[in-house]
Design an enzyme around this catalytic site. Structure first.
Site, short mmCIF file in Angstrom:
data_model
loop_
_atom_site.label_atom_id
_atom_site.label_comp_id
_atom_site.label_asym_id
_atom_site.label_seq_id
_atom_site.Cartn_x
_atom_site.Cartn_y
_atom_site.Cartn_z
N LYS A 97 0.71 -1.18 0.17
CA LYS A 97 0.00 -0.16 0.04
C LYS A 97 1.11 1.36 -0.04
O LYS A 97 1.60 1.46 0.86
CB LYS A 97 -1.03 -0.05 1.31
CG LYS A 97 -1.88 1.32 1.44
CD LYS A 97 -2.72 1.21 2.69
CE LYS A 97 -3.17 2.61 2.77
NZ LYS A 97 -4.17 2.79 4.14
N ALA A 184 -9.58 5.16 4.40
CA ALA A 184 -9.45 6.56 5.09
C ALA A 184 -10.55 7.30 5.31
O ALA A 184 -11.41 7.69 4.57
CB ALA A 184 -8.37 7.44 4.46
N GLY A 185 -10.86 7.41 6.69
CA GLY A 185 -12.04 8.21 7.21
C GLY A 185 -13.24 7.61 7.60
O GLY A 185 -14.20 7.96 8.17
N ASN A 206 -9.44 1.10 9.87
CA ASN A 206 -8.54 0.89 10.95
C ASN A 206 -8.78 1.60 12.33
O ASN A 206 -9.21 1.12 13.39
CB ASN A 206 -6.88 1.29 10.76
CG ASN A 206 -5.91 0.97 11.68
OD1 ASN A 206 -4.68 0.94 11.20
ND2 ASN A 206 -6.48 0.02 12.75
N THR A 207 -8.63 2.95 12.26
CA THR A 207 -8.99 3.35 13.44
C THR A 207 -10.44 3.22 13.98
O THR A 207 -10.52 3.15 15.22
CB THR A 207 -8.88 5.07 13.14
OG1 THR A 207 -7.60 5.30 12.80
CG2 THR A 207 -9.17 5.85 14.40
#
Length: 254
Positions: A97, A184-185, A206-207
């Site tokens: 990635k 992302a986001g 992820n987060t």
């Protein structure tokens, strides 16, 4: 949902998971199991093969079932990203990635340096998935440069704001000849479902999982949301109407 093919590998689960921010290797292992993911991203700095004293994230990953994709997080330009890629390839990792983000505040990817890195890493024979702004032109250029898939952002990394780039992602999906992975986001399972409903082939988070109060339960929720959205699309939802459409006959009392 139908299997997804990227880089010669077939995935039955379209939810991919990052491995940063988990509290422990045990928690990582449990979340991966709950998600049933088949592709994870790992930062090169977290790999310490053969070092029993290090935080070797690989020990938490069932590599017979899960593909490990190194990321170039921390790279500020193409040269740094390619250097990380070469180290990873020498260590036996072929999935990459590409992340190139010189801006520490918003971690937005550098489009020029990212494209250069895609081209160079594809020449190395790696399976390259670039993290990019939701830019349809850049997505096509990355595809032409050898990307196995493109990963447009929904909103800034770790922001949990969901998909703020909806219109551009729809164009990328329409024009792309390689899989599109929204990355992302993504902060909620509903955001992941929205990405699939927009036509994305997969979602990476992820987060939203690792920083939640119960990462294991959240990992399962994301898995189910992506699966539900995919099944709904396969069921061919009825068309959207600008007016009401009665569900029962309106003339039964005439």
């Amino acid at each position: 949902m139908k299997p997804l093919k990227i880089g010669g590998r077939t995935f039955t689960n379209r939810f991919f998971l990052g491995t940063g921010k988990f509290a422990s290797s045990a928690q990582t292992r449990a979340a991966l199991a709950a998600s049933e993911t088949e592709l994870v991203t790992v930062a090169l700095t977290r790999i310490h093969e053969g070092d029993s004293s290090g935080d070797d994230i690989l020990k938490a990953i069932d590599r017979d079932r899960i593909e490990v994709m190194l990321n170039t997080s921390g790279a500020r330009n193409a040269d740094e990203a390619v250097r990380i890629a070469k180290i990873g390839k020498a260590a036996g990792f072929n999935w990459l990635k590409i992340e190139v983000h010189p801006d520490a505040r918003y971690l937005l990817p550098d489009p020029v340096e990212t494209l250069v890195a895609v081209r160079e890493c594809a020449k190395l024979g790696m399976v390259v998935l670039p993290y990019i702004n939701a830019d349809p032109v850049l997505a096509r250029k990355c595809e032409d440069a050898g990307a196995a898939a493109v990963m447009p952002l929904g909103s800034p990394i770790g922001s949990n704001r969901g998909i703020r780039t909806r219109d551009m992602i729809e164009i990328i999906v329409e024009q792309s000849h390689v899989p599109v992975v929204v990355d992302a986001g993504i902060g909620l399972p509903s955001h992941a479902a929205e990405a699939i409903e927009l036509g994305a082939d997969a979602v990476l988070a992820n987060t939203a999982v690792a920083a939640s109060g119960d990462p294991v339960k959240m990992a399962e929720a994301f898995k189910l949301a992506v699966l539900a959205a995919g099944l709904a699309l396969e069921a061919r939802p009825p068309r959207i109407s600008t007016t009401a459409i009665a569900t029962s006959p309106m003339d039964i009392f005439k």
